[in-house]
Design a protein around this motif. Structure first.
Motif, PDB file in Angstrom:
ATOM      1  N   ASN A  81       5.703 -14.109   5.583  1.00 60.19           N
ATOM      2  CA  ASN A  81       6.815 -14.261   4.642  1.00 60.19           C
ATOM      3  C   ASN A  81       8.016 -13.426   5.075  1.00 60.19           C
ATOM      4  N   GLY A 124       8.259  -7.820   6.880  1.00 61.19           N
ATOM      5  CA  GLY A 124       7.253  -7.662   5.841  1.00 61.19           C
ATOM      6  C   GLY A 124       5.925  -7.209   6.412  1.00 61.19           C
ATOM      7  N   VAL A 125       4.856  -7.450   5.669  1.00 57.68           N
ATOM      8  CA  VAL A 125       3.516  -7.023   6.070  1.00 57.68           C
ATOM      9  C   VAL A 125       2.941  -8.017   7.076  1.00 57.68           C
ATOM     10  N   SER A 127       0.001 -10.007   8.407  1.00 54.62           N
ATOM     11  CA  SER A 127      -1.340 -10.476   8.048  1.00 54.62           C
ATOM     12  C   SER A 127      -2.232 -10.421   9.283  1.00 54.62           C
ATOM     13  N   GLU A 197      -6.611 -12.220   0.897  1.00 53.55           N
ATOM     14  CA  GLU A 197      -5.729 -11.322   1.640  1.00 53.55           C
ATOM     15  C   GLU A 197      -5.350 -10.156   0.747  1.00 53.55           C
ATOM     16  N   SER A 198      -5.494  -8.935   1.275  1.00 57.74           N
ATOM     17  CA  SER A 198      -5.163  -7.741   0.510  1.00 57.74           C
ATOM     18  C   SER A 198      -3.667  -7.458   0.613  1.00 57.74           C
ATOM     19  N   PRO A 199      -3.136  -6.591  -0.247  1.00 59.78           N
ATOM     20  CA  PRO A 199      -1.714  -6.223  -0.134  1.00 59.78           C
ATOM     21  C   PRO A 199      -1.356  -5.632   1.222  1.00 59.78           C
ATOM     22  N   ALA A 200      -2.323  -5.065   1.924  1.00 63.21           N
ATOM     23  CA  ALA A 200      -2.065  -4.494   3.249  1.00 63.21           C
ATOM     24  C   ALA A 200      -2.117  -5.544   4.354  1.00 63.21           C
ATOM     25  N   GLY A 201      -2.341  -6.822   3.992  1.00 64.55           N
ATOM     26  CA  GLY A 201      -2.365  -7.901   4.972  1.00 64.55           C
ATOM     27  C   GLY A 201      -3.721  -8.168   5.572  1.00 64.55           C
ATOM     28  N   GLU A 202      -4.788  -7.558   5.053  1.00 63.67           N
ATOM     29  CA  GLU A 202      -6.136  -7.771   5.586  1.00 63.67           C
ATOM     30  C   GLU A 202      -6.664  -9.109   5.087  1.00 63.67           C
TER      31      GLU A 202
END
Length: 695
Positions: A81, A124-125, A127, A197-202
């Protein structure tokens, strides 16, 4: 001629161009936010894809196209994103700011004409695949299957190396499916899904596999329309094999080649399953190959096009087929390869005219490359330090595909020049001839080396061993100056040496610049004798080899061995030229020493060149990331000053650590070697900084 043309041009009436009529500068494109090097790569890519050098301004469509390219590129790197801010300076000088909408619900305003555009990225983060769950898979190990989706081959599993994108996920699924199909699971299916998917992109990925039964060939038979007397390949080797796309293509290719050799270039081969039988989880299949030979074709004429400079006889020598012989596409493709191997053409194409019929002309269309090339050379090594030079190549000399290369190199420790003139396929298809002039002056650890001379040699490719053989004659003058050797009294003089050299090499590494698997080896014998015009008599033998293999994921073992021996059979003078002796040490030798520092020393501590040496190198390499790795190594060296002391009268050992960064020209290496048993005058250890694999 040129002054006359120039004068004529100046005499022509030239229109006066106003500022508006003069050609405008191309628009400016900039990218910011992806890191310095990545910004530069993206900017160059946009300029090329948008062809900005051909336009005076960028319109809304071009700017949106550029933004789409950036979003797609970032998405494949795991940034799902990204935000793309656009700063545009219009042709009238006004500045506009926009936020790109990838859904195009809010497109850029029209009309729009910009002279400068800057894309500011907020990535952004990232993934990245953190976990992979695989269900339903038995034919492939879970570790092997997981590697298609997430790499655990490095010590640090970085988010960059395991970036997630839908396209990467699909490629992983396709790769696993291809692996199953190659093992005979023709009905297999692979579905890969992003689960969370976690907020950290995991990202958690689930892979569902349906294998189905394994297909194996039970019977195989041919079917052809008529008995055309073409000998068909034996079928025994295909029975009981797993049915795969590779096996299917191997069958087709074997049949096609059998017909090509007999002059049937239009042969059609259709391989299909005739019947199946399921038993104990295996589907046994009957395979039939239907052959449609097509018409028998002979060669009309062999023609060449595009050879403006190259003489036609040079090309014709490389085509073995003549008019009236069966048209064999394999033989003609081999001729095309031989023409391309001359190294003077940018492209070589083969066509037939007419495209069908019983008689066809073979037409080779070549596009000649540049006649001259000049390259600047740069490098760095721990001993010679910074080096720079120039290489000039001349191709297709006299229109005979001869080539020459002049190389001049200057470093902090040496000056060298090398000129080579090469005649490809001098005798037969694979025997090349080379004449060479060379000169070298280099500051060695204990003397100033000076060598100059000439050499003529022939090389033959040896596909049986993936290598080549070489034989040559060399005449050279060997000098040494500023000699601080223990043998100074007898060694400081010029000696003319004439010798014959024979060498054989083989290389089966997966990558010569960054070997991970395979091996290579070389052996060379140089014999100097008065009958050849030499003032010295000696025989110099050298053998070397290396083996590379993996040790788990992201770990490799590298083993190298080299040995040298000098004898003086037939000599009435036991003195050897200083330059021919061995002086081990350096970043490609025993790494606790600089170049030449590991040579034997006399009782006075001064160096003596060795008559014999054996060097062993062992490395353990661990990948840290996809581009960085660490290395632990041990080097062992044995030397002998005289043959009576064989195999060694002195042994030295070094151990150390290194850091490597992989580049397109090989690893960039920083290494420190610690000497385990240094002699009184030896260093305790040595740092090395160099480029290229050590052995």
């Amino acid at each position: 001629m040129m002054p006359a043309l120039l004068a004529g041009a100046l005499a022509l009436p030239l229109p006066v161009l106003s500022g508006a009529e003069a050609k405008a500068e191309p628009p400016s494109v900039a990218v910011d936010g992806a890191g310095f090097l990545r910004d530069l790569e993206l900017r160059l890519a946009l300029k090329r894809l948008l062809d900005v050098d051909r336009v005076e301004a960028l319109d809304a469509n071009a700017i949106e196209d550029a933004a789409v390219i950036l979003v797609s590129s970032l998405g494949d790197e795991g940034f799902q994103n990204p935000v793309v801010e656009i700063e545009a300076t219009l042709v009238d000088g006004t500045e506009k700011r926009f936020t790109f909408d990838p859904t195009f619900a809010r497109p850029l305003p029209r009309p729009l004409s910009a002279r400068e555009v800057k894309f500011k990225l907020q990535r952004g983060v990232r993934s990245h695949v953190e976990t992979v769950e695989i269900v339903g898979l038995e034919a492939v190990s879970a570790k092997r299957a997981r590697a298609f989706f997430r790499s655990d081959a490095t010590l640090l599993a970085t988010a960059k190396a395991n970036a997630f994108s839908p396209a990467r996920l699909n490629r992983g699924a396709d790769s696993l499916l291809g692996e199953l199909r190659q093992k005979g699971y023709a009905e297999s299916d692979v579905q890969a899904k992003k689960m969370a998917e976690s907020p950290a992109g995991e990202v958690a990925v689930r892979v569902e596999v349906r294998e189905g039964p394994q297909w194996r060939v039970e019977t195989f038979r041919y079917q052809r329309e008529q008995d055309d007397l073409v000998a068909l390949p034996p079928v025994d080797g295909w029975a009981e094999k797993p049915w795969s796309p590779t096996l299917q293509e191997d069958i087709r290719e074997a049949i096609r080649q059998a017909y090509y050799r007999e002059g049937f270039p239009d042969v059609g081969v259709h391989v299909e399953i005739e019947a199946t039988r399921l038993a104990e989880g295996t589907k046994h299949i009957d395979v039939v190959a239907t052959i449609v030979p097509g018409e028998h074709v002979t060669v009309g004429e062999v023609k060449f096009e595009g050879n403006v400079t190259t003489r036609e006889r040079v090309l014709r020598r490389r085509v073995q087929l003549a008019a009236g012989e069966p048209l064999n596409p394999i033989a003609l493709e081999r001729a095309r390869y031989r023409i391309a191997r001359l190294g003077v053409f940018e492209s070589v194409d083969l066509n037939y005219a007419p495209a069908d019929g019983e008689v066809r002309d073979a037409i080779f269309t070549v596009r000649e490359g540049p006649r001259y090339e000049t390259h600047l050379l740069m490098g760095y090594g721990s001993y010679e330090q910074l080096r720079a030079g120039v290489e000039h190549r001349q191709m297709n000399i006299f229109g005979l595909a001869h080539q020459s290369r002049l190389e001049l190199v200057q470093s902090m420790k040496s000056t060298s020049g090398d000129y080579r003139y090469t005649v490809p396929e001098l005798f037969g298809e694979s025997l090349d001839g080379t004449a060479r002039l060379f000169g070298l002056q280099r500051e060695e650890i204990a003397f100033l080396r000076q060598e100059f001379g000439a050499e003529v040699s022939m090389r033959r490719r040896m596909p049986q061993i993936d290598g080549e053989a070489m034989a040559g004659y060399t005449f050279k003058a060997l000098r040494n100056r500023d000699n601080s050797l223990a043998t100074q009294a007898t060694d400081e003089r010029q000696i003319n040496v004439a010798s014959m050299t024979f060498a054989l090499t083989g290389d089966r590494r997966d990558n010569p610049l960054r070997p991970r698997r395979g091996f290579h080896w070389s052996t060379q014998v140089e014999a100097a004798a008065p009958v050849l015009g030499s003032e010295a008599t000696y025989q110099r033998y050298e053998v070397a080899g290396a083996y590379h293999t993996s040790w788990g994921e992201g770990r490799w073992v590298h083993f190298g061995m080299s040995q040298g021996l000098i004898t003086t059979f037939g000599s009435t003078d036991s003195t050897l030229p200083v330059n021919t002796r061995f002086y081990p040490g350096g970043d490609n030798s025993i790494r606790g020493y600089q170049r030449g520092e590991a040579a034997p020393r006399g009782a006075d501590g001064l160096f003596i060149g060795a008559k014999s040496f054996m060097l062993l190198n062992l490395e353990l390499e661990q990948a840290v990331t996809t581009t960085w790795s660490v290395v632990a190594f041990v080097d062992a060296l044995g030397t002998a000053v005289a043959l009576r002391d064989l195999p060694f009268d002195e042994r030295l050992y070094s151990a150390g650590l290194g850091l490597r960064y992989q580049t397109i020209i090989g690893p960039l290496r920083l290494e420190y070697g610690r000497n385990i048993n240094p002699r009184p005058s030896d260093p305790s250890g040595t740092w090395h900084f160099s480029i290229g694999f050590p052995f």
